[in-house]
Write a protein that holds these residues in place. Structure first.
Motif, PDB file in Angstrom:
ATOM      1  N   ALA A 146       0.826  -1.204   0.000  1.00  0.00           N
ATOM      2  CA  ALA A 146       0.000   0.000   0.000  1.00  0.00           C
ATOM      3  C   ALA A 146       0.863   1.258   0.000  1.00  0.00           C
ATOM      4  O   ALA A 146       0.566   2.237  -0.699  1.00  0.00           O
ATOM      5  CB  ALA A 146      -0.928  -0.005   1.218  1.00  0.00           C
ATOM      6  N   PHE A 147       1.944   1.243   0.768  1.00  0.00           N
ATOM      7  CA  PHE A 147       2.865   2.391   0.774  1.00  0.00           C
ATOM      8  C   PHE A 147       3.442   2.627  -0.622  1.00  0.00           C
ATOM      9  O   PHE A 147       3.509   3.765  -1.090  1.00  0.00           O
ATOM     10  CB  PHE A 147       3.985   2.145   1.781  1.00  0.00           C
ATOM     11  N   ALA A 148       3.859   1.550  -1.277  1.00  0.00           N
ATOM     12  CA  ALA A 148       4.449   1.676  -2.610  1.00  0.00           C
ATOM     13  C   ALA A 148       3.438   2.209  -3.619  1.00  0.00           C
ATOM     14  O   ALA A 148       3.781   3.023  -4.484  1.00  0.00           O
ATOM     15  CB  ALA A 148       4.997   0.324  -3.067  1.00  0.00           C
ATOM     16  N   VAL A 149       2.187   1.760  -3.517  1.00  0.00           N
ATOM     17  CA  VAL A 149       1.150   2.240  -4.444  1.00  0.00           C
ATOM     18  C   VAL A 149       0.929   3.739  -4.266  1.00  0.00           C
ATOM     19  O   VAL A 149       0.819   4.490  -5.243  1.00  0.00           O
ATOM     20  CB  VAL A 149      -0.162   1.464  -4.207  1.00  0.00           C
ATOM     21  N   GLY A 150       0.878   4.187  -3.026  1.00  0.00           N
ATOM     22  CA  GLY A 150       0.708   5.614  -2.800  1.00  0.00           C
ATOM     23  C   GLY A 150       1.922   6.417  -3.212  1.00  0.00           C
ATOM     24  O   GLY A 150       1.803   7.521  -3.751  1.00  0.00           O
ATOM     25  N   ALA A 151       3.122   5.874  -3.002  1.00  0.00           N
ATOM     26  CA  ALA A 151       4.341   6.615  -3.287  1.00  0.00           C
ATOM     27  C   ALA A 151       4.637   6.729  -4.773  1.00  0.00           C
ATOM     28  O   ALA A 151       5.302   7.684  -5.204  1.00  0.00           O
ATOM     29  CB  ALA A 151       5.522   5.943  -2.580  1.00  0.00           C
ATOM     30  N   VAL A 152       4.174   5.779  -5.559  1.00  0.00           N
ATOM     31  CA  VAL A 152       4.509   5.797  -6.986  1.00  0.00           C
ATOM     32  C   VAL A 152       3.758   6.894  -7.735  1.00  0.00           C
ATOM     33  O   VAL A 152       4.191   7.324  -8.823  1.00  0.00           O
ATOM     34  CB  VAL A 152       4.215   4.413  -7.615  1.00  0.00           C
ATOM     35  N   LEU A 153       2.663   7.388  -7.187  1.00  0.00           N
ATOM     36  CA  LEU A 153       1.873   8.413  -7.888  1.00  0.00           C
ATOM     37  C   LEU A 153       2.644   9.714  -8.079  1.00  0.00           C
ATOM     38  O   LEU A 153       2.718  10.225  -9.212  1.00  0.00           O
ATOM     39  CB  LEU A 153       0.559   8.652  -7.130  1.00  0.00           C
ATOM     40  N   PRO A 154       3.216  10.318  -7.048  1.00  0.00           N
ATOM     41  CA  PRO A 154       3.997  11.536  -7.298  1.00  0.00           C
ATOM     42  C   PRO A 154       5.244  11.279  -8.129  1.00  0.00           C
ATOM     43  O   PRO A 154       5.704  12.190  -8.846  1.00  0.00           O
ATOM     44  CB  PRO A 154       4.352  12.030  -5.890  1.00  0.00           C
ATOM     45  N   LEU A 155       5.801  10.072  -8.064  1.00  0.00           N
ATOM     46  CA  LEU A 155       6.956   9.757  -8.903  1.00  0.00           C
ATOM     47  C   LEU A 155       6.597   9.826 -10.378  1.00  0.00           C
ATOM     48  O   LEU A 155       7.315  10.421 -11.190  1.00  0.00           O
ATOM     49  CB  LEU A 155       7.481   8.366  -8.551  1.00  0.00           C
ATOM     50  N   LEU A 156       5.488   9.218 -10.737  1.00  0.00           N
ATOM     51  CA  LEU A 156       5.047   9.256 -12.131  1.00  0.00           C
ATOM     52  C   LEU A 156       4.676  10.670 -12.563  1.00  0.00           C
ATOM     53  O   LEU A 156       4.886  11.054 -13.720  1.00  0.00           O
ATOM     54  CB  LEU A 156       3.845   8.322 -12.311  1.00  0.00           C
ATOM     55  N   ALA A 157       4.123  11.434 -11.638  1.00  0.00           N
ATOM     56  CA  ALA A 157       3.713  12.804 -11.990  1.00  0.00           C
ATOM     57  C   ALA A 157       4.911  13.697 -12.282  1.00  0.00           C
ATOM     58  O   ALA A 157       4.838  14.580 -13.152  1.00  0.00           O
ATOM     59  CB  ALA A 157       2.888  13.396 -10.844  1.00  0.00           C
ATOM     60  N   ALA A 158       6.023  13.489 -11.579  1.00  0.00           N
ATOM     61  CA  ALA A 158       7.182  14.370 -11.743  1.00  0.00           C
ATOM     62  C   ALA A 158       8.152  13.902 -12.809  1.00  0.00           C
ATOM     63  O   ALA A 158       9.009  14.678 -13.241  1.00  0.00           O
ATOM     64  CB  ALA A 158       7.923  14.490 -10.414  1.00  0.00           C
ATOM     65  N   ALA A 159       8.052  12.665 -13.234  1.00  0.00           N
ATOM     66  CA  ALA A 159       9.071  12.101 -14.120  1.00  0.00           C
ATOM     67  C   ALA A 159       9.065  12.727 -15.513  1.00  0.00           C
ATOM     68  O   ALA A 159      10.099  12.719 -16.187  1.00  0.00           O
ATOM     69  CB  ALA A 159       8.880  10.593 -14.234  1.00  0.00           C
ATOM     70  N   PHE A 160       7.934  13.272 -15.939  1.00  0.00           N
ATOM     71  CA  PHE A 160       7.824  13.730 -17.332  1.00  0.00           C
ATOM     72  C   PHE A 160       7.626  15.236 -17.442  1.00  0.00           C
ATOM     73  O   PHE A 160       7.236  15.731 -18.489  1.00  0.00           O
ATOM     74  CB  PHE A 160       6.653  13.010 -18.012  1.00  0.00           C
ATOM     75  N   VAL A 161       7.912  15.973 -16.384  1.00  0.00           N
ATOM     76  CA  VAL A 161       7.779  17.435 -16.397  1.00  0.00           C
ATOM     77  C   VAL A 161       9.157  18.043 -16.176  1.00  0.00           C
ATOM     78  O   VAL A 161       9.828  17.727 -15.193  1.00  0.00           O
ATOM     79  CB  VAL A 161       6.801  17.914 -15.303  1.00  0.00           C
ATOM     80  N   ARG A 162       9.583  18.933 -17.084  1.00  0.00           N
ATOM     81  CA  ARG A 162      10.931  19.488 -17.006  1.00  0.00           C
ATOM     82  C   ARG A 162      11.003  20.774 -16.200  1.00  0.00           C
ATOM     83  O   ARG A 162      11.966  20.991 -15.463  1.00  0.00           O
ATOM     84  CB  ARG A 162      11.467  19.740 -18.423  1.00  0.00           C
ATOM     85  N   GLN A 163      10.038  21.646 -16.331  1.00  0.00           N
ATOM     86  CA  GLN A 163      10.079  22.916 -15.620  1.00  0.00           C
ATOM     87  C   GLN A 163       9.864  22.702 -14.121  1.00  0.00           C
ATOM     88  O   GLN A 163       8.948  21.983 -13.709  1.00  0.00           O
ATOM     89  CB  GLN A 163       9.022  23.871 -16.176  1.00  0.00           C
TER      90      GLN A 163
END
Length: 217
Positions: free
Chosen positions: A136-153
């Motif tokens: 459950a921790f990993a599922v919650g933690a992966v969301l901000p990781l995916l959100a930030a991975a493809f934004v450069r600014q």
């Protein structure tokens, strides 16, 4: 005639009393014991919330002083691994302690002659609880990781992480309220405000310390 009538009234009274007892003992069809879900629901909801808030706050803190997206993602991934391991170990130790207490109570009841049959099946499983908490921790933690991975600014990336985390917090709050039978609005607001506070404090303090003239990050 009086004796038969008295006998009939006594029989009717017993039937009425028995019917009332059955009505009291039998739960309504639409009732559900939400406490049965307590163990896995607590581990799942708390794990997902902790993963989301911890990693999102960590990434926003790093993003406040580092423009590189790679630094945010690496920090978030490290937080995911460390947090999942910590949650699993903590849950395992906690449930093992609870299990030991319940086993000791069962042994005391057996020594006193009480019936303890069937209690072994209700004992908590520490391995299951630990895995559920880590997942459950990993599922919650992966969301901000995916959100930030493809934004450069930098500013846009921080804003995206904050928005994604906020939406996910509301979803977790709603799901937890529905599964637990608690008020949806109150539960969602509590989870959302708590997440905002954690992210805001982490961002502000990291920005304050990292932007000092004596420190080079």
């Amino acid at each position: 005639m009086a004796a038969p009538q008295a006998l009939q009234l006594s029989s009717l009274d017993k039937i009425v009393i028995g019917t009332e007892e059955n009505q009291i003992r039998e739960p309504a069809a639409d009732e559900f014991d939400y406490s049965q879900r307590g163990q896995w629901l607590r581990a799942a909801v708390l794990g997902a919330n902790d993963g989301l808030v911890s990693v999102a706050s960590l990434m926003m803190g790093v993003g406040s002083v580092k423009e590189d997206a790679k630094a945010m993602v690496i920090a978030g991934f490290a937080g995911l691994v460390a947090g999942a391991c910590s949650m699993a170990i903590g849950e395992f130790v906690s449930v093992c302690t609870q299990r030991d207490v319940e086993i000791a109570q069962i042994k005391r009841e057996k020594r006193q002659g009480s019936s303890g049959s069937g209690n072994d099946e209700k004992l908590p499983n520490p391995v299951q609880a630990a895995l559920a908490s880590a997942l459950a921790f990993a599922v919650g933690a992966v969301l901000p990781l995916l959100a930030a991975a493809f934004v450069r600014q930098q500013k846009v990336r921080i804003a995206v992480v904050a928005v994604v985390a906020s939406v996910a917090l509301v979803v977790f709050g709603v799901v937890g309220a529905l599964l637990g039978g608690t008020p949806v609005a109150k539960s969602s607001a509590r989870v959302l405000v708590g997440g905002w506070m954690a992210m805001g404090v982490t961002f502000g303090l990291t920005k304050l310390i990292g932007s000092g003239h004596e420190m080079q990050i």
